[in-house]
Design a protein around this motif. Structure first.
Motif, short mmCIF file in Angstrom:
data_model
loop_
_atom_site.label_atom_id
_atom_site.label_comp_id
_atom_site.label_asym_id
_atom_site.label_seq_id
_atom_site.Cartn_x
_atom_site.Cartn_y
_atom_site.Cartn_z
N MET A 111 -15.82 -65.32 39.11
CA MET A 111 -16.13 -64.54 37.41
C MET A 111 -15.95 -64.26 36.37
SD MET A 111 -19.69 -65.43 39.00
CE MET A 111 -20.60 -64.59 37.28
N ARG A 149 -14.86 -62.71 33.49
CA ARG A 149 -14.08 -61.05 33.11
C ARG A 149 -15.40 -60.17 32.68
NH1 ARG A 149 -12.63 -58.01 29.36
NH2 ARG A 149 -11.00 -59.29 28.98
N CYS A 176 -7.71 -59.60 39.21
CA CYS A 176 -8.63 -59.55 39.83
C CYS A 176 -8.83 -59.85 41.26
CB CYS A 176 -9.07 -61.57 39.13
SG CYS A 176 -10.72 -62.14 40.16
N MET A 211 -20.78 -52.44 43.02
CA MET A 211 -20.63 -53.54 42.84
C MET A 211 -20.82 -54.09 44.26
SD MET A 211 -19.23 -54.15 39.03
CE MET A 211 -20.45 -52.52 39.19
N ARG A 234 -22.25 -57.56 43.68
CA ARG A 234 -21.27 -58.17 42.88
C ARG A 234 -19.88 -58.77 43.16
NH1 ARG A 234 -21.54 -56.84 36.83
NH2 ARG A 234 -23.19 -57.45 36.53
N GLY A 245 -19.53 -55.57 32.34
CA GLY A 245 -20.32 -55.35 33.40
C GLY A 245 -19.56 -55.42 35.27
N ASN A 246 -17.92 -56.10 35.09
CA ASN A 246 -17.94 -56.75 36.18
C ASN A 246 -16.68 -55.80 36.28
OD1 ASN A 246 -16.91 -58.59 34.73
ND2 ASN A 246 -16.93 -60.14 36.19
N SER A 247 -16.22 -54.80 35.45
CA SER A 247 -14.25 -54.08 35.47
C SER A 247 -14.23 -52.49 34.78
CB SER A 247 -13.95 -55.22 33.52
OG SER A 247 -14.11 -56.33 33.22
N CYS A 301 -17.12 -60.40 43.02
CA CYS A 301 -15.78 -60.93 41.98
C CYS A 301 -15.24 -59.77 40.85
CB CYS A 301 -15.65 -62.37 41.51
SG CYS A 301 -14.03 -62.17 40.77
N VAL A 302 -14.79 -59.16 41.03
CA VAL A 302 -14.38 -57.01 40.28
C VAL A 302 -13.26 -57.34 39.57
CG1 VAL A 302 -16.08 -56.24 40.87
CG2 VAL A 302 -13.70 -56.13 41.76
N TYR A 303 -12.24 -56.92 38.46
CA TYR A 303 -11.73 -56.44 37.57
C TYR A 303 -11.21 -55.25 37.28
CZ TYR A 303 -12.26 -61.97 36.86
OH TYR A 303 -12.24 -63.23 36.76
#
Length: 128
Positions: A41, A43, A121, A70, A75, A46-48, A77-79
């Motif tokens: 996804m 970056r 990632c 997450m 979710r 909200g996902n970092s 895929c996060v960072y």
């Protein structure tokens, strides 16, 4: 080769550059994974998670809580933003710790358009 860093230059070994490129290739392949696997996804806030300036143990405590939230939000895929830091110590320690994390399927440097090597990632295991 040399890499530009905040207007200066720093030396990076060919091995480190090769490993970073191999990690990116692995992430690209994982992003194309089918059937239940997490898709890469873009970056976003909200996902970092930003762990710059933290001690590595504190950073990993924050990261584990972030992973749980997450996964709960669906979710995969996060960072992690660790920055490059002084000698890359936090980046290296975070990535070493990720090898032992039960919730992590795979990880590697983020693509350039997602912040590059200042981010990691992470693909989380599908636990739902």
């Amino acid at each position: 080769g040399a890499v530009s860093a905040a207007g200066g230059r720093m030396k990076v070994s060919k091995r480190v550059m090769r490993e970073a490129e191999e990690g990116k290739a692995e992430l690209r392949a994982a992003g194309r994974k089918k059937k239940g696997g997490a898709k890469k996804m873009m970056r976003m806030d909200g996902n970092s998670i930003d762990v710059r300036g933290m001690e590595s143990d504190d950073a990993m405590t924050e990261v584990r809580g972030f992973f749980s939230r997450m996964i709960g939000a669906g979710r995969g895929c996060v960072y992690i933003l660790h920055g490059h830091g002084s000698g890359g110590v936090l980046k290296r320690k975070v990535r070493e710790a990720l090898r032992r994390e039960a919730l992590v399927e795979k990880y590697g440097p983020a693509e350039d358009e997602d912040g590059g090597d200042a981010y990691t990632c992470v693909f989380l295991k599908d636990l739902l």
